[in-house]
Write a protein that holds these residues in place. Structure first.
Motif, short mmCIF file in Angstrom:
data_model
loop_
_atom_site.label_atom_id
_atom_site.label_comp_id
_atom_site.label_asym_id
_atom_site.label_seq_id
_atom_site.Cartn_x
_atom_site.Cartn_y
_atom_site.Cartn_z
N GLY A 64 109.67 54.91 23.08
CA GLY A 64 108.44 55.20 23.53
C GLY A 64 108.36 56.81 24.14
O GLY A 64 107.63 56.94 25.10
N LYS A 65 109.38 57.42 23.82
CA LYS A 65 109.30 58.80 24.45
C LYS A 65 108.22 59.56 24.20
O LYS A 65 107.51 60.03 25.11
N GLY A 66 107.87 59.62 22.82
CA GLY A 66 106.70 60.44 22.17
C GLY A 66 105.42 59.96 22.73
O GLY A 66 104.73 60.77 23.29
N THR A 67 105.27 58.53 23.02
CA THR A 67 104.19 57.93 23.48
C THR A 67 103.92 58.41 24.88
O THR A 67 102.64 58.84 25.59
N GLN A 68 104.91 58.43 25.78
CA GLN A 68 104.84 58.70 27.33
C GLN A 68 104.73 60.16 27.45
O GLN A 68 104.15 60.56 28.16
N ASN A 75 98.29 64.17 31.89
CA ASN A 75 98.12 64.09 33.40
C ASN A 75 98.68 65.22 34.31
O ASN A 75 98.32 65.49 35.49
N PHE A 76 99.68 65.82 33.64
CA PHE A 76 100.47 66.72 34.66
C PHE A 76 100.61 68.06 33.83
O PHE A 76 101.23 68.94 34.54
N GLY A 77 99.86 68.36 32.57
CA GLY A 77 99.85 69.91 32.28
C GLY A 77 101.06 70.19 31.60
O GLY A 77 101.33 71.56 31.63
N PHE A 78 101.99 69.55 30.98
CA PHE A 78 103.15 69.95 30.68
C PHE A 78 103.12 70.35 29.09
O PHE A 78 102.01 69.83 28.37
N THR A 79 103.97 71.17 28.37
CA THR A 79 104.05 71.22 27.00
C THR A 79 104.98 70.47 26.67
O THR A 79 106.18 70.59 27.17
N HIS A 80 104.81 69.71 25.56
CA HIS A 80 105.42 68.67 24.81
C HIS A 80 106.36 69.55 23.56
O HIS A 80 105.61 69.89 22.81
N LEU A 81 107.83 69.41 23.71
CA LEU A 81 108.63 69.83 22.73
C LEU A 81 109.17 68.77 22.11
O LEU A 81 110.30 68.10 22.94
N SER A 82 108.91 68.44 20.98
CA SER A 82 109.93 66.99 20.42
C SER A 82 110.65 67.63 19.64
O SER A 82 110.36 68.25 18.60
N ALA A 83 112.21 67.56 19.99
CA ALA A 83 113.27 68.07 18.93
C ALA A 83 113.11 67.47 17.57
O ALA A 83 113.03 68.27 16.57
N GLY A 84 112.68 66.01 17.56
CA GLY A 84 112.72 65.76 16.07
C GLY A 84 111.32 66.32 15.41
O GLY A 84 111.46 66.63 14.09
N ASP A 85 110.33 66.55 15.88
CA ASP A 85 109.19 67.26 15.48
C ASP A 85 109.37 68.49 15.04
O ASP A 85 109.02 69.11 14.02
N LEU A 86 110.30 69.33 15.89
CA LEU A 86 110.49 70.73 15.44
C LEU A 86 111.32 70.64 14.31
O LEU A 86 111.31 71.53 13.25
N ARG A 88 111.35 68.29 11.84
CA ARG A 88 110.72 67.90 10.82
C ARG A 88 109.86 69.04 10.29
O ARG A 88 109.54 69.08 9.11
N ARG A 89 109.55 69.90 11.21
CA ARG A 89 108.48 70.88 10.88
C ARG A 89 109.30 71.98 9.88
O ARG A 89 108.83 72.61 9.02
N GLU A 90 110.54 72.08 10.35
CA GLU A 90 111.55 72.98 9.35
C GLU A 90 111.64 72.42 8.07
O GLU A 90 111.68 73.15 6.76
N ILE A 91 111.65 71.00 7.91
CA ILE A 91 111.84 70.13 6.56
C ILE A 91 110.58 70.52 5.94
O ILE A 91 110.65 71.09 4.72
N ILE A 92 109.35 70.41 6.35
CA ILE A 92 108.08 70.54 5.51
C ILE A 92 107.90 72.01 5.39
O ILE A 92 107.50 72.24 4.29
N SER A 93 108.44 72.90 6.44
CA SER A 93 108.11 74.34 5.94
C SER A 93 109.21 74.97 5.00
O SER A 93 108.86 76.02 4.51
N ASN A 94 109.85 73.98 4.38
CA ASN A 94 110.66 74.65 3.14
C ASN A 94 111.78 75.59 3.57
O ASN A 94 111.94 76.52 2.94
N THR A 95 111.94 75.70 5.00
CA THR A 95 112.89 76.75 5.36
C THR A 95 114.31 76.60 4.57
O THR A 95 114.83 75.73 4.01
N LEU A 119 115.63 76.34 17.85
CA LEU A 119 114.01 75.86 17.65
C LEU A 119 113.45 75.58 19.03
O LEU A 119 112.24 76.10 19.17
N ILE A 120 114.07 75.01 19.98
CA ILE A 120 113.45 74.84 21.11
C ILE A 120 113.11 75.86 22.01
O ILE A 120 112.24 76.23 22.56
N ARG A 121 114.25 76.65 22.12
CA ARG A 121 114.19 78.16 22.66
C ARG A 121 112.88 78.87 22.35
O ARG A 121 112.37 79.53 23.03
N LYS A 122 112.85 78.97 20.99
CA LYS A 122 111.66 79.74 20.32
C LYS A 122 110.40 79.56 20.67
O LYS A 122 109.54 80.27 21.17
N GLU A 123 110.09 77.98 20.81
CA GLU A 123 108.94 77.42 21.47
C GLU A 123 108.74 77.71 23.08
O GLU A 123 107.73 78.08 23.34
#
Ligand SMILES: Nc1ncnc2c1ncn2[C@@H]1O[C@H](COP(=O)(O)OP(=O)(O)O)[C@@H](O)[C@H]1O
Ligand SMILES: Nc1ccn([C@H]2C[C@H](O)[C@@H](COP(=O)(O)OP(=O)(O)O)O2)c(=O)n1
Ligand SMILES: [Mg+2]
Length: 239
Positions: A64-68, A75-86, A88-95, A119-123
């Motif tokens: 439930g990480k992503g859901t929470q 509620n607290f104004g954070f920026t969410h960086l999901s390592a898995g999403d980042l 997966r984005r590389e896969i889709i972008s065909n890098t 990838l995390i640092r760039k974000e």
């Protein structure tokens, strides 16, 4: 619960050599991805003058990480960086590295740390925010150490969503997001990797007094009521 973590950690020694060999093998594929040098000073210079506030969000697949994280963002104004999403984005972008990342994820294995940290640092560098939820990271001691080395930053809070395996399996199989790793064979592999590589990270932050363990069974709203006080204690996060 900590007895369980300790006993699972003791499994590592028998699994460690094969896991490390695997890591060394796959690392070759990614070598040229890893030429970056550290750029951040401890003063958080690349966060536009503000010291970053970093929360690592840990837990097994389907805990439930992503859901929470979505609720924490609202509620607290954070920026969410999901390592898995980042990844997966590389896969889709065909890098250049997308195909290798896909193979690694399909096998339930962990992508070499330098790739994920970059990838995390760039974000983080391109964000105007200074409050970050880093979800699904670090998934191994190697991930943790690479993050410390490359960013020179440390988490302020570490959340751990503690969920029974059968509940995680059920949730992942019902997730329905078309993910290549949400099938029973890959889930079994991911759960093994989680036990052997992620629980030592959980243990590490527990010993350093940074860990907040959340019982991940219940409705998403019930679980968030355990999460809320962790952030509500920091007045600056009220939005
Ligand atoms: N408390 C909960 N009870 C039941 N299902 C949940 C709960 N939290 C999340 N889910 C569902 O379980 C699946 C996995 O949740 P997700 O947030 O993607 O977990 P993770 O990021 O840890 O893999 C999703 O389909 C999600 O909607
Ligand atoms: N730090 C990370 C995070 C994810 N990965 C890879 C391996 C993971 O099984 C997949 C999916 O991760 P993700 O966090 O999206 O998965 P869950 O939300 O826990 O189901 O990505 C990685 O290699 N290193
Ligand atoms: Mg997730």
């Amino acid at each position: 619960m900590w007895r369980r973590v300790a006993s699972l950690s003791s499994l590592i020694s028998s699994k460690r050599s094969s896991t490390l060999n695997q890591a060394a093998y796959s690392f070759k594929f990614f070598e040229s991805f890893t030429t970056e040098t550290p750029t951040q000073g401890k003063d958080g210079r690349f966060f536009k003058g503000k010291t970053p506030f970093i929360t690592f969000v840990l837990g097994g697949p389907g805990s439930g990480k992503g859901t929470q994280c979505e609720k924490i963002v609202e509620n607290f104004g954070f920026t969410h960086l999901s390592a898995g999403d980042l990844l997966r984005r590389e896969i889709i972008s065909n890098t250049e590295y997308g195909a290798k990342i896909l193979d690694t994820i399909k096998e339930g294995k962990i992508v070499p740390s330098e790739v994920t940290v970059k990838l995390i640092r760039k974000e983080m560098e391109s964000s105007d925010n200074y409050k970050f939820l880093i979800d699904g990271f670090p998934r191994s001691e190697e991930n943790r150490i690479a993050f410390e080395r490359i960013t020179e930053a440390d988490p302020d809070i570490v959340l751990f969503f503690d969920c029974p395996e059968e509940e995680m399996v059920k949730r992942v199989l019902n997730r329905n997001q078309g993910r290549v790793d949400d099938n029973i064979d890959t889930i079994r592999k991911r759960l093994k990797i989680f036990e052997s590589l992620n629980l030592p990270v959980v243990n590490y932050y527990s010993k350093r007094g940074k860990l907040y363990t959340i019982n991940a069974v219940g409705t998403a709203d019930e679980i968030f009521e355990q999460v809320r006080p962790v952030f509500a204690a920091h007045e600056e996060f009220s939005t």
